[in-house]
Structures are given as C-alpha cells and as structure tokens.
Design a protein around this motif. Structure first.
Motif, PDB file in Angstrom:
ATOM      1  N   ALA A 175       0.839  -1.209   0.000  1.00 20.93           N
ATOM      2  CA  ALA A 175       0.000   0.000   0.000  1.00 20.93           C
ATOM      3  C   ALA A 175       0.869   1.252   0.000  1.00 20.93           C
ATOM      4  O   ALA A 175       0.551   2.235  -0.690  1.00 20.93           O
ATOM      5  CB  ALA A 175      -0.932  -0.011   1.202  1.00 20.93           C
ATOM      6  N   ARG A 176       1.952   1.248   0.769  1.00 17.32           N
ATOM      7  CA  ARG A 176       2.829   2.429   0.789  1.00 17.32           C
ATOM      8  C   ARG A 176       3.417   2.686  -0.589  1.00 17.32           C
ATOM      9  O   ARG A 176       3.544   3.835  -1.022  1.00 17.32           O
ATOM     10  CB  ARG A 176       3.945   2.245   1.818  1.00 17.32           C
ATOM     11  N   ARG A 177       3.779   1.623  -1.298  1.00 16.13           N
ATOM     12  CA  ARG A 177       4.327   1.810  -2.644  1.00 16.13           C
ATOM     13  C   ARG A 177       3.263   2.325  -3.611  1.00 16.13           C
ATOM     14  O   ARG A 177       3.544   3.169  -4.464  1.00 16.13           O
ATOM     15  CB  ARG A 177       4.900   0.486  -3.157  1.00 16.13           C
ATOM     16  N   LEU A 178       2.055   1.822  -3.453  1.00  9.87           N
ATOM     17  CA  LEU A 178       0.993   2.233  -4.369  1.00  9.87           C
ATOM     18  C   LEU A 178       0.569   3.684  -4.162  1.00  9.87           C
ATOM     19  O   LEU A 178       0.324   4.421  -5.125  1.00  9.87           O
ATOM     20  CB  LEU A 178      -0.220   1.318  -4.190  1.00  9.87           C
ATOM     21  N   PHE A 179       0.460   4.108  -2.897  1.00 12.38           N
ATOM     22  CA  PHE A 179      -0.170   5.394  -2.603  1.00 12.38           C
ATOM     23  C   PHE A 179       0.803   6.483  -2.162  1.00 12.38           C
ATOM     24  O   PHE A 179       0.372   7.601  -1.862  1.00 12.38           O
ATOM     25  CB  PHE A 179      -1.250   5.193  -1.537  1.00 12.38           C
ATOM     26  N   ARG A 180       2.075   6.193  -2.134  1.00  7.71           N
ATOM     27  CA  ARG A 180       3.052   7.174  -1.660  1.00  7.71           C
ATOM     28  C   ARG A 180       2.984   8.472  -2.454  1.00  7.71           C
ATOM     29  O   ARG A 180       3.011   9.569  -1.891  1.00  7.71           O
ATOM     30  CB  ARG A 180       4.464   6.585  -1.713  1.00  7.71           C
ATOM     31  N   ALA A 181       2.885   8.363  -3.771  1.00 12.43           N
ATOM     32  CA  ALA A 181       2.860   9.567  -4.607  1.00 12.43           C
ATOM     33  C   ALA A 181       1.644  10.428  -4.303  1.00 12.43           C
ATOM     34  O   ALA A 181       1.721  11.664  -4.330  1.00 12.43           O
ATOM     35  CB  ALA A 181       2.878   9.179  -6.084  1.00 12.43           C
ATOM     36  N   SER A 182       0.502   9.793  -3.994  1.00 11.51           N
ATOM     37  CA  SER A 182      -0.709  10.568  -3.698  1.00 11.51           C
ATOM     38  C   SER A 182      -0.562  11.342  -2.401  1.00 11.51           C
ATOM     39  O   SER A 182      -0.926  12.526  -2.321  1.00 11.51           O
ATOM     40  CB  SER A 182      -1.918   9.625  -3.612  1.00 11.51           C
ATOM     41  N   TYR A 183      -0.022  10.703  -1.373  1.00 10.24           N
ATOM     42  CA  TYR A 183       0.188  11.413  -0.108  1.00 10.24           C
ATOM     43  C   TYR A 183       1.238  12.518  -0.263  1.00 10.24           C
ATOM     44  O   TYR A 183       1.144  13.569   0.381  1.00 10.24           O
ATOM     45  CB  TYR A 183       0.595  10.434   0.988  1.00 10.24           C
ATOM     46  N   ALA A 184       2.216  12.294  -1.115  1.00  8.49           N
ATOM     47  CA  ALA A 184       3.266  13.300  -1.320  1.00  8.49           C
ATOM     48  C   ALA A 184       2.730  14.539  -2.024  1.00  8.49           C
ATOM     49  O   ALA A 184       3.337  15.610  -1.939  1.00  8.49           O
ATOM     50  CB  ALA A 184       4.419  12.698  -2.121  1.00  8.49           C
ATOM     51  N   GLU A 185       1.601  14.427  -2.722  1.00 16.58           N
ATOM     52  CA  GLU A 185       1.029  15.577  -3.432  1.00 16.58           C
ATOM     53  C   GLU A 185       0.207  16.488  -2.532  1.00 16.58           C
ATOM     54  O   GLU A 185      -0.136  17.608  -2.940  1.00 16.58           O
ATOM     55  CB  GLU A 185       0.161  15.091  -4.591  1.00 16.58           C
ATOM     56  N   LEU A 186      -0.144  16.047  -1.337  1.00 16.41           N
ATOM     57  CA  LEU A 186      -0.975  16.868  -0.457  1.00 16.41           C
ATOM     58  C   LEU A 186      -0.242  18.149  -0.076  1.00 16.41           C
ATOM     59  O   LEU A 186       0.954  18.140   0.191  1.00 16.41           O
ATOM     60  CB  LEU A 186      -1.356  16.073   0.787  1.00 16.41           C
ATOM     61  N   ASP A 187      -0.984  19.254  -0.015  1.00 15.07           N
ATOM     62  CA  ASP A 187      -0.383  20.564   0.246  1.00 15.07           C
ATOM     63  C   ASP A 187      -0.411  20.965   1.716  1.00 15.07           C
ATOM     64  O   ASP A 187       0.349  21.835   2.132  1.00 15.07           O
ATOM     65  CB  ASP A 187      -1.113  21.630  -0.574  1.00 15.07           C
ATOM     66  N   ALA A 188      -1.281  20.368   2.514  1.00 17.20           N
ATOM     67  CA  ALA A 188      -1.347  20.664   3.950  1.00 17.20           C
ATOM     68  C   ALA A 188      -1.969  19.462   4.642  1.00 17.20           C
ATOM     69  O   ALA A 188      -2.995  18.942   4.194  1.00 17.20           O
ATOM     70  CB  ALA A 188      -2.182  21.917   4.218  1.00 17.20           C
TER      71      ALA A 188
END
Length: 439
Positions: A175-188
């Motif tokens: 799950a961390r590999r799949l969703f890491r990019a999405s969490y990294a895009e959050l601005d706050a």
C-alpha cells in the motif's frame, strides 16, 4: 500516472464488470457503485448551474469523519463573515457511506452526494465543471484519482484530523508503494497526534506540509454534550425514559451490532438475576433499519424482556414498564448519551470496528467497549480511566461495578477530563487551512 491511480482505476473497472454479480450477492455494494457511477454527470450538471464564486470540496468516508470537520469549517466561515474582502465559499460534500448524510445538517452544504468513481475521466469531468478552490479530505479517506485530478486542475489538497490506525492496511509495504505519490502531493496535512504524524510521513506525506493539530472531533463532542445539557434535550430524554427522578439507572448503548446486542442483553439479565442494582437499557443500533429493529425487538421479547421502541414512547415515559428501549431514531445519539448514567459503544466485540467513544465521554459518562478495535482514542480513554475495556464474558461484572455511584462518578469525571484535554484542534486546523481557503 502514479501506481496508486492506475491501481484504483483498474479496481474500478473490475468492480464495474462484476456489477451484475454484485447485484445478486452484495446488493448494498452494487447500489453504492451505481450511485458513484452517476456522480460525475450529476456533479457536472450541478457545477455548470451553480452560482459563480469560491468553492471548497470536503470528502469523508462517513458521518464520523465529516462530523470531525464541522468545528473547522465553522471556524473558517466565522472568519469569512468577519472579513470585508472574503466572499463565503460554497461547500460541496461527498461521502463514501450513506451514513455521511447524518453530518449534513451540521455542515449545511450547497451540494452533497457520493464521490465520483476514482478514475481519471470521472474525476477530471467533475473538477472541470465544479471548479473547486480547495479539496479537503477528512481523517484518512484519500483517493489517488481525486488527488491526481486536483493536481492537473491546479487545485490545492489537504488532509485534516489525519489518522492512521495501528495495523491499517495502508501501512503495509504494498500500500505504501501504491499510494506514496498521492500522499506526497498533499499541500497541507493536520495530524491527530504525533504518532499519526509519524505514520503519515511514512505513507509519503512531506514533512514541510505536516503539522500536529489534534482531532477536532474532541471539540464537537464537547459542544454537542454541553448543548444537550443547556437546551434541555438531555433532560427531555431522561424524562421520557422515566429517569428524571434518578431512581433508575440507564445504560445507553450506541452504534451497536448484533454481537453487542446479544452480549448486552445477556449481561443486563445476569446483573438483574444477581439481585444488585439493575440497569435498564437503551439500544441505539448502528443501522436502525426496520428489519434490524424488528429482529431486535423480537429477540428481546423471546428473552422475556419488557421492550418498547423509542418511536412508541411518545409523551408517556418508558420508566419501569420497559427494561429495554430500542432507539429507532437517527442523528441524536450525542443527546441520548447526555441523558444516560453510563454508556456502551458498539463495534468492539464482533470485529466490525469500534465507533465513536468521544461523544459519551464528553457527556461525562463511563464508557464501556469491547477489546477488538484499533482506535487510539479509545485506548487513550481507557488509560485515562474513562473507558472500560470489557470482553463479552465480563460485561455483567463491569455493569455491576458501575451500579455503585462513587465508581461511576470517578470514571465519568475521568472521561470528561480526557475529552477536555484534547480540545482546541478546531482552531489549530482552521489556521492550517486558512492560507488555502478560497475567497
């Protein structure tokens, strides 16, 4: 396209292909899928017709997540009202579960409904038509397709009351590999606790956008409990239950499932047989459908319990004529807790997920719940002395102990103090979002 967006888009395709089978074996899932399939067109139509101006899109999995956002939205709207320059932002709310509708009266959205399917063409169509200025996720329900579409549209994204429970599937290696990019895009990102902040960073949230704000659900729990006492609704509930004179003890069991209900009925009957101070029981099922309520009433009658539906109490008090009241009303559980002498919160026995322990704790009640859960706030409440973790087999002993006033008051004071200590997150979270809030 990130691995997470590809994964959720592929999972959506599989679910749509399996829709005919789901309609036969899981009609609830099929119905939710069909609603989400219609969402893109429905939101696009609403977006094209809405009044021009700033818009905030708030998404939460269900009522609990959205209710935790209420004090934050309220604080930001107060700031809007006090500013000559700011124009009130419209509010779009999406929720993954039908239970999310219970939070809508508190948030007063301009539009609400299920989220679109998490694939690019649906999400892009919604962003193009709705034109939000900010996308906010409540608690954890971060969808890769929505985050990616926000990035393509130039819309900032935020996560508030951020919580990652111990053992969450999102914490696994895959799950961390799949969703890491999405969490990294959050601005706050506002984390509920330092532990949650560490787990969110491990999921991919950038440290420079991460702040420990606390969980604004504490603020709302206090507000609802205090309002129930101040406006007389708690007293009205007690009078209707026949408890106004203090001669009877009422255990309010909220958000229960069948496993909870069986254990409660067994325990209350055992305490009564023991000859000590007995409990009368209010059961508020998590899903108070007509079928569930009918089955619960029938089960009580088969046990020889004197039972009545809340909708049948009317102006007459339930009082000593009913040992069990089945609460078949929706949306007033916090006020009902404030009328009780002790609380039981469902979901901790059958593995269905423990529900909100903060509302009864804010009402100053000792809070009993089962051991099968992954909620950090429940563990902390128990450590503070306000929560009592009790397996089904020991529930009768726990209730017998709570029948003694000094013990009940001690646990109740500890529960209220725990919630008061966690308050203040709403103001901190509002400050986190203020630079992103459109005006």
């Amino acid at each position: 396209m990130s691995a997470g967006t590809r994964f959720t888009a592929a999972a959506t395709g599989v679910a749509l292909a399996a829709a005919p089978l789901l309609r036969r074996v899981r009609p609830d899932i099929a119905q939710a899928l069909a609603a989400r399939r219609r969402t893109a067109a429905e939101l696009a139509a609403w977006g094209r017709g809405r009044e021009p101006g700033p818009l905030v899109w708030l998404h939460g999995a269900s009522a609990g997540e959205l209710l935790g956002a209420v004090p934050v939205v309220r604080a930001l709207r107060v700031a809007e009202a006090g500013s000559r320059e700011a124009r009130r932002a419209q509010l779009l709310i999406t929720h993954g579960s039908p239970s999310g509708r219970a939070a809508l009266p508190w948030l007063d959205p301009d539009h609400s409904g299920p989220p679109p399917l998490d694939r690019a063409r649906d999400c892009d169509a919604v962003f193009s038509a709705v034109r939000p200025g900010l996308l906010v996720f409540a608690k954890l329900d971060v969808w890769p397709g929505l985050v990616a579409a926000a990035g393509r549209a130039g819309v900032p994204t935020a996560l508030i009351n951020g919580t990652v429970r111990d053992g969450s599937r999102r914490s696994g290696v895959l799950a961390r590999r799949l969703f890491r990019a999405s969490y990294a895009e959050l601005d706050a990102v506002g984390a509920a606790s330092p532990g949650d902040a560490a787990r969110l960073e491990a999921l991919g949230v950038r440290p420079d956008v991460l702040t420990v704000t606390g969980d604004a659900a504490f603020d709302l729990a206090l507000e609802r409990a205090d309002r129930a006492r101040a406006d007389g609704s708690a007293a009205e509930f007690r009078a209707a239950l026949g408890a106004a004179d203090g001669a009877t003890l009422w255990l309010v069991a909220g958000s229960t499932w069948p496993a909870d209900e069986r254990a409660l009925l067994d325990a209350v009957a055992a305490v009564r047989r023991g000859g000590g101070p007995g409990w009368q029981l209010v059961i508020a099922p998590h899903e108070p459908t007509a079928a569930h309520v009918d089955a619960l009433v029938a089960s009580c009658m088969a046990r020889g319990e004197r039972v009545i539906r809340w909708s049948e109490v009317g102006a007459a008090a339930a009082g000593p004529d009913a040992w069990v009241v089945v609460f078949d009303e929706v949306g007033r559980l916090a006020e009902l807790y404030a009328a009780g002498d002790a609380a039981y919160v469902g979901g901790g026995l059958g593995g269905t997920g423990l529900h909100n322990v903060l509302e009864p704790a804010a009402a100053g009640l000792p809070v009993v719940f089962g051991p099968r859960h992954d909620r950090a706030d429940a563990r902390a409440l128990a450590s503070a002395g306000g929560g009592l973790v009790t397996p089904a087999g020991a529930l009768a002993d726990t209730l017998a102990g709570l029948a003694h006033p000094p013990r009940r008051r001690r646990h109740g004071r500890a529960a209220r103090a725990f919630v008061e200590a966690g308050a203040g997150a709403a103001a901190r979270t509002a400050e986190l979002l203020r630079p992103l809030w459109p005006s």
